[in-house]
Design a protein around this motif. Structure first.
Motif, mmCIF file in Angstrom:
data_model
loop_
_atom_site.group_PDB
_atom_site.id
_atom_site.type_symbol
_atom_site.label_atom_id
_atom_site.label_comp_id
_atom_site.label_asym_id
_atom_site.label_seq_id
_atom_site.Cartn_x
_atom_site.Cartn_y
_atom_site.Cartn_z
ATOM 1 N N THR A 6 0.718 -1.448 0.108
ATOM 2 C CA THR A 6 -0.008 0.053 0.055
ATOM 3 C C THR A 6 0.566 1.309 0.140
ATOM 4 O O THR A 6 0.632 2.310 -0.918
ATOM 5 N N PRO A 7 1.696 1.609 0.925
ATOM 6 C CA PRO A 7 2.676 2.522 0.907
ATOM 7 C C PRO A 7 3.282 2.806 -0.642
ATOM 8 O O PRO A 7 3.354 4.077 -1.219
ATOM 9 N N GLU A 8 3.749 1.831 -1.196
ATOM 10 C CA GLU A 8 4.324 1.879 -2.526
ATOM 11 C C GLU A 8 3.482 2.345 -3.615
ATOM 12 O O GLU A 8 3.676 3.133 -4.345
ATOM 13 N N GLU B 245 0.761 3.921 -3.118
ATOM 14 C CA GLU B 245 0.377 5.400 -2.877
ATOM 15 C C GLU B 245 1.620 6.307 -3.480
ATOM 16 O O GLU B 245 1.336 7.458 -3.662
ATOM 17 N N ARG B 246 2.688 5.945 -3.027
ATOM 18 C CA ARG B 246 3.819 6.706 -3.213
ATOM 19 C C ARG B 246 4.100 6.933 -4.683
ATOM 20 O O ARG B 246 4.177 7.965 -5.367
ATOM 21 N N THR B 247 3.774 5.889 -5.621
ATOM 22 C CA THR B 247 3.909 6.199 -6.926
ATOM 23 C C THR B 247 2.633 6.496 -7.522
ATOM 24 O O THR B 247 2.761 6.912 -8.656
ATOM 25 N N LYS C 91 0.940 9.103 -6.580
ATOM 26 C CA LYS C 91 0.941 10.586 -6.205
ATOM 27 C C LYS C 91 0.537 11.333 -7.516
ATOM 28 O O LYS C 91 -0.026 12.601 -7.586
ATOM 29 N N SER C 92 1.390 10.932 -8.519
ATOM 30 C CA SER C 92 1.609 11.856 -9.720
ATOM 31 C C SER C 92 -0.009 11.815 -10.645
ATOM 32 O O SER C 92 -0.229 12.753 -11.392
ATOM 33 N N GLU D 137 -4.691 14.536 -7.163
ATOM 34 C CA GLU D 137 -5.728 14.484 -6.234
ATOM 35 C C GLU D 137 -6.893 15.379 -6.294
ATOM 36 O O GLU D 137 -7.123 16.474 -7.222
ATOM 37 N N VAL E 105 -5.129 5.871 -4.959
ATOM 38 C CA VAL E 105 -3.966 6.153 -5.911
ATOM 39 C C VAL E 105 -4.423 7.038 -7.030
ATOM 40 O O VAL E 105 -3.649 7.696 -7.527
#
Length: 216
Positions: free
Chosen positions: A80-82, A84-86, A88-89, A92, A120
């Motif tokens: 999940t953190p990965e 969400e990190r990837t 972001k582009s 939102e 995401v």
């Protein structure tokens, strides 16, 4: 390791209730820059779907389902953190979405994956849990000024709640302000049309594609 091998190992970890194995394969997938969405859908989720089918056939019991879910969650928590990190582009603020498993249904895995992937993709997601009372769903839509609400039903006996929810949203005067989405193993496009839902989504990728198209 190939994507197919990673997926199979993730599926096996869920089917054998092995939390440590699920974590290890998730960590390996991140390190190898594998397709994490594919791993979730065709690995962890595929294993959970098989467990759910066996449960419906009474070949497994609730403790088995909970153990399998724990293994899947262990792996997905790493991913999940990965994701969400990837993601972001992707942007939102596409809109507020309320998502949950319908009243009477304790399953949550598929719904949780959809929630992650919508987040995401850029939606503001309010995952309000499983076995959620219909009145609480309506109230959450009001409180969060939702533009969409998604409900999951994993059993035929709980699908009727999705139909009842459509009526409640009309009664509360907010149905025309919402995009309604239904999903879950026994749910079909025909069912969505029968109850008047706007969307039927088969999996997380389908949900992202259809939700994104709806707001473009």
């Amino acid at each position: 390791m190939s994507q197919a091998d990673l997926n199979q190992k993730a599926k096996n970890a869920v089917l054998t209730y092995q939390n440590k194995d699920a974590i290890a394969i998730a960590q390996q997938a991140v390190a190898e820059k594998a397709d994490l969405v594919d791993l979730i859908q065709n690995g962890f989720t595929a294993g959970m779907t098989e467990v759910g089918n066996l449960f419906e056939e009474k070949k497994l019991f609730l403790p088995h389902v909970m153990a399998a879910a724990a293994a899947m969650n262990a792996g997905v928590d790493i991913l999940t953190p990965e994701l969400e990190r990837t993601g972001k582009s992707a942007g939102e603020g596409l809109g507020n979405v309320v998502i949950c498993t319908i009243e009477g249904d304790i399953h949550s895995i598929g719904k949780d994956i959809v929630a992650i992937m919508l987040k995401v993709a850029g939606f503001n997601v309010f995952n309000i849990g499983r076995d959620v009372a219909l009145g609480k769903i309506v109230q959450a839509c009001k409180d969060h000024k939702a533009m969409a609400v998604g409900t999951s039903a994993l059993m035929t006996s709980t699908m009727v709640g999705q139909k009842t929810l459509e009526g409640l949203l009309v009664k509360e005067g907010i149905r025309d302000k919402l995009l309604t989405n239904v999903g879950g193993a026994p749910v079909t496009q025909m069912w969505a049309e029968e109850i008047g839902a706007d969307l039927y989504t088969e999996n997380a990728s389908d949900a992202v594609a259809k939700f994104t198209a709806a707001v473009r």
